[in-house]
Design a protein around this motif. Structure first.
Motif, PDB file in Angstrom:
ATOM      1  N   TRP A  66      41.230  33.265  44.197  1.00 54.52           N
ATOM      2  CA  TRP A  66      41.772  34.578  43.880  1.00 54.52           C
ATOM      3  C   TRP A  66      41.076  35.209  42.499  1.00 54.52           C
ATOM      4  CZ3 TRP A  66      45.068  38.177  45.027  1.00 54.52           C
ATOM      5  CH2 TRP A  66      46.110  38.203  46.097  1.00 54.52           C
ATOM      6  N   ASP A  67      40.879  34.459  41.726  1.00 48.39           N
ATOM      7  CA  ASP A  67      40.179  34.786  40.446  1.00 48.39           C
ATOM      8  C   ASP A  67      38.658  35.326  40.892  1.00 48.39           C
ATOM      9  OD1 ASP A  67      42.217  34.092  38.503  1.00 48.39           O
ATOM     10  OD2 ASP A  67      41.250  32.211  38.151  1.00 48.39           O
ATOM     11  N   GLU A  68      38.103  34.695  41.865  1.00 50.88           N
ATOM     12  CA  GLU A  68      36.632  35.195  41.916  1.00 50.88           C
ATOM     13  C   GLU A  68      36.595  36.460  42.788  1.00 50.88           C
ATOM     14  OE1 GLU A  68      32.745  33.413  44.473  1.00 50.88           O
ATOM     15  OE2 GLU A  68      34.533  32.995  44.876  1.00 50.88           O
ATOM     16  N   ALA A  69      37.852  36.588  43.723  1.00 51.31           N
ATOM     17  CA  ALA A  69      37.945  37.689  44.657  1.00 51.31           C
ATOM     18  C   ALA A  69      38.174  39.058  43.773  1.00 51.31           C
ATOM     19  CB  ALA A  69      38.840  37.430  45.609  1.00 51.31           C
ATOM     20  N   LEU A  70      39.220  38.848  42.977  1.00 44.90           N
ATOM     21  CA  LEU A  70      39.637  40.191  42.054  1.00 44.90           C
ATOM     22  C   LEU A  70      38.247  40.199  41.085  1.00 44.90           C
ATOM     23  CD1 LEU A  70      43.295  39.139  41.089  1.00 44.90           C
ATOM     24  CD2 LEU A  70      42.376  40.889  42.417  1.00 44.90           C
ATOM     25  N   VAL A 116      52.359  33.723  44.669  1.00 45.97           N
ATOM     26  CA  VAL A 116      52.720  33.377  43.290  1.00 45.97           C
ATOM     27  C   VAL A 116      50.997  33.454  42.699  1.00 45.97           C
ATOM     28  CG1 VAL A 116      53.028  31.605  41.656  1.00 45.97           C
ATOM     29  CG2 VAL A 116      54.672  32.055  43.563  1.00 45.97           C
ATOM     30  N   TYR A 117      49.949  32.876  43.343  1.00 41.61           N
ATOM     31  CA  TYR A 117      48.682  32.700  43.006  1.00 41.61           C
ATOM     32  C   TYR A 117      48.260  34.406  42.614  1.00 41.61           C
ATOM     33  CZ  TYR A 117      48.837  27.952  44.509  1.00 41.61           C
ATOM     34  OH  TYR A 117      48.950  26.558  44.596  1.00 41.61           O
ATOM     35  N   GLY A 118      48.550  35.146  43.471  1.00 40.73           N
ATOM     36  CA  GLY A 118      48.207  36.460  43.547  1.00 40.73           C
ATOM     37  C   GLY A 118      48.708  37.214  42.406  1.00 40.73           C
ATOM     38  N   ALA A 119      49.789  37.115  41.904  1.00 39.37           N
ATOM     39  CA  ALA A 119      50.621  37.727  40.801  1.00 39.37           C
ATOM     40  C   ALA A 119      49.780  37.218  39.726  1.00 39.37           C
ATOM     41  CB  ALA A 119      51.958  37.304  41.130  1.00 39.37           C
ATOM     42  N   GLN A 120      49.650  36.072  39.504  1.00 40.70           N
ATOM     43  CA  GLN A 120      49.213  35.166  38.417  1.00 40.70           C
ATOM     44  C   GLN A 120      47.548  35.657  38.228  1.00 40.70           C
ATOM     45  OE1 GLN A 120      48.434  31.002  38.165  1.00 40.70           O
ATOM     46  NE2 GLN A 120      50.060  30.913  36.560  1.00 40.70           N
ATOM     47  N   ALA A 121      46.817  35.958  39.331  1.00 44.91           N
ATOM     48  CA  ALA A 121      45.494  36.102  39.024  1.00 44.91           C
ATOM     49  C   ALA A 121      45.356  37.704  38.743  1.00 44.91           C
ATOM     50  CB  ALA A 121      44.915  35.849  40.380  1.00 44.91           C
ATOM     51  N   ALA A 122      46.483  38.506  39.249  1.00 42.28           N
ATOM     52  CA  ALA A 122      46.209  39.739  39.227  1.00 42.28           C
ATOM     53  C   ALA A 122      46.732  40.479  37.895  1.00 42.28           C
ATOM     54  CB  ALA A 122      47.201  40.524  40.214  1.00 42.28           C
ATOM     55  N   LEU A 123      47.542  39.482  37.040  1.00 39.66           N
ATOM     56  CA  LEU A 123      48.204  40.208  35.809  1.00 39.66           C
ATOM     57  C   LEU A 123      47.134  40.709  34.847  1.00 39.66           C
ATOM     58  CD1 LEU A 123      50.623  40.559  33.889  1.00 39.66           C
ATOM     59  CD2 LEU A 123      50.452  38.187  33.397  1.00 39.66           C
ATOM     60  N   PRO A 124      46.050  40.058  34.558  1.00 37.97           N
ATOM     61  CA  PRO A 124      45.195  40.674  33.536  1.00 37.97           C
ATOM     62  C   PRO A 124      44.216  41.917  33.951  1.00 37.97           C
ATOM     63  CG  PRO A 124      44.647  38.310  33.865  1.00 37.97           C
ATOM     64  CD  PRO A 124      45.713  38.778  34.938  1.00 37.97           C
TER      65      PRO A 124
END
Length: 272
Positions: A66-70, A116-124
Motif C-alpha cells: 500500500w505504501d509503495e502504491a500510494l 484498514v491497511y488502505g485507510a492507514q496508508a492513505a492518512l498522511p
C-alpha cells in the motif's frame, strides 16, 4: 495554475471500481487505478479520457505494498492524493460449514484488513490535501442485517461500516471526511462466480431466483462522487438497499423472513 485533483481507486479493474474510476476521470480528475487484474485495468483506462491516469498492480491485503502504491501514484499525479476509494473486495457465500480455511482467511484479509491497511496508508496523503480530502469505503447493504449464506461477507462489510464511522470521527480534526457506499446487488463480475468452492451455481442465479433487483454500477459511481461533499456518513445505493434499511429499522421480523427466502432460493438453485 492549480494541480488537477487525484483519486486512488482499488478494485478498479472491473465492476464498481471501474465505474468509479471512469466517473472521476470524466469529471477531470487524475485517476490512479489499483487492482490485481492488470488486463482489467487496461480495459478501464480504455473508457477514460487519455493522459490522466496511472495503473498499479496491488494486493490490498499486503500492507507494505500500500505504501509503495500510494507513493508512486502521488508522484504520477503531481504530488497529491485528494481521495482514496477503498473498493477492492471479494465475495463468499453459502453455509458457514462449507467454507475452507483459505476462503475464510482471504475474505477477511481483502474485505476488512485491506480496507484498514488502505485507510492507514492513505492518512498522511489525505492530511496533505485537507481540508476537503475524502476516504470512501465500499461497504454493502449486507451490513444492514445478517442474511443466510452471507455470514462472513456481511460481517466484513458491517466491520467496514463501523470502521467508517470511527474514522470519520477521528479524522474530522484533520478536515478529512470518511464515507461509505452501501449498495445492494450490483451486476458485476463478482456475481458470475459460485459462492464458494463447494458449489457451482453463480451467485447471480440465486439473486434472480429470490426476485431481487440489480443496481447499475454507474449509480454507485455517481453516489461515490457526490459523497465527497455530503455531510452524511453512509450512502445507500439502489432501491433494494433503501428498502432494507427501512425494514431493518421498522420491521425486523419481515427482514428475517426475507433472509430465509434468500436461503431457500440459494438451496433451490443449488439443487438442495
Amino acid at each position: 495554475m492549480a494541480l488537477r485533483k487525484a483519486v486512488f481507486v482499488t478494485g478498479a479493474g472491473s465492476g464498481i471500481g471501474r465505474a468509479i474510476a471512469q466517473k472521476y476521470a470524466h469529471e477531470g480528475w487524475f485517476v490512479a487505478l489499483a487492482d490485481v487484474n492488470e488486463k482489467g485495468m487496461e480495459e478501464t483506462v480504455a473508457g477514460m479520457p487519455g493522459g490522466f491516469s496511472y495503473s498499479h498492480k496491488l494486493d490490498v491485503s499486503d500492507r507494505e505494498a500500500w505504501d509503495e502504491a500510494l507513493r508512486i501514484a502521488a508522484r504520477a499525479a503531481g504530488g497529491r492524493i485528494d481521495c482514496v476509494v477503498n473498493n477492492a473486495g471479494i465475495s463468499l457465500g453459502g453455509a458457514l460449514e462449507e467454507y475452507t480455511l483459505e476462503e475464510i482467511d482471504r475474505i477477511i484479509a481483502v474485505n476488512f484488513a485491506g480496507v484498514v491497511y488502505g485507510a492507514q496508508a492513505a492518512l498522511p496523503w489525505l492530511k496533505e490535501t485537507a481540508p476537503g480530502s475524502t476516504l470512501i469505503n465500499t461497504a454493502s447493504a449486507a451490513a444492514l442485517h445478517g442474511m443466510a449464506n452471507q455470514s462472513l461477507y456481511g460481517a466484513t462489510k458491517a466491520a467496514v461500516r463501523s470502521l467508517t464511522e470511527s474514522l470519520d470521527a477521528e479524522w474530522a480534526v484533520h478536515g478529512i471526511r470518511v464515507r461509505s457506499l452501501m449498495p445492494s446487488f450490483i451486476d458485476t463480475p463478482l456475481l458470475q462466480n459460485p459462492p464458494n468452492r463447494t458449489r457451482n451455481v453463480k451467485i447471480r442465479d440465486t439473486v434472480v431466483e429470490a426476485g431481487l433487483e440489480f443496481t447499475a454500477v454507474e449509480v454507485v459511481a455517481d453516489t461515490a462522487y457526490a459523497a465527497m461533499s455530503s455531510e452524511q456518513t453512509h450512502h445507500l445505493v439502489g432501491k433494494t438497499a433503501r428498502k432494507l434499511s427501512f425494514i431493518a429499522k421498522w420491521m425486523p421480523g419481515t427482514l428475517k423472513k426475507r433472509a430465509r427466502l434468500l436461503a431457500q432460493a440459494h438451496d433451490k438453485v443449488s439443487g438442495r
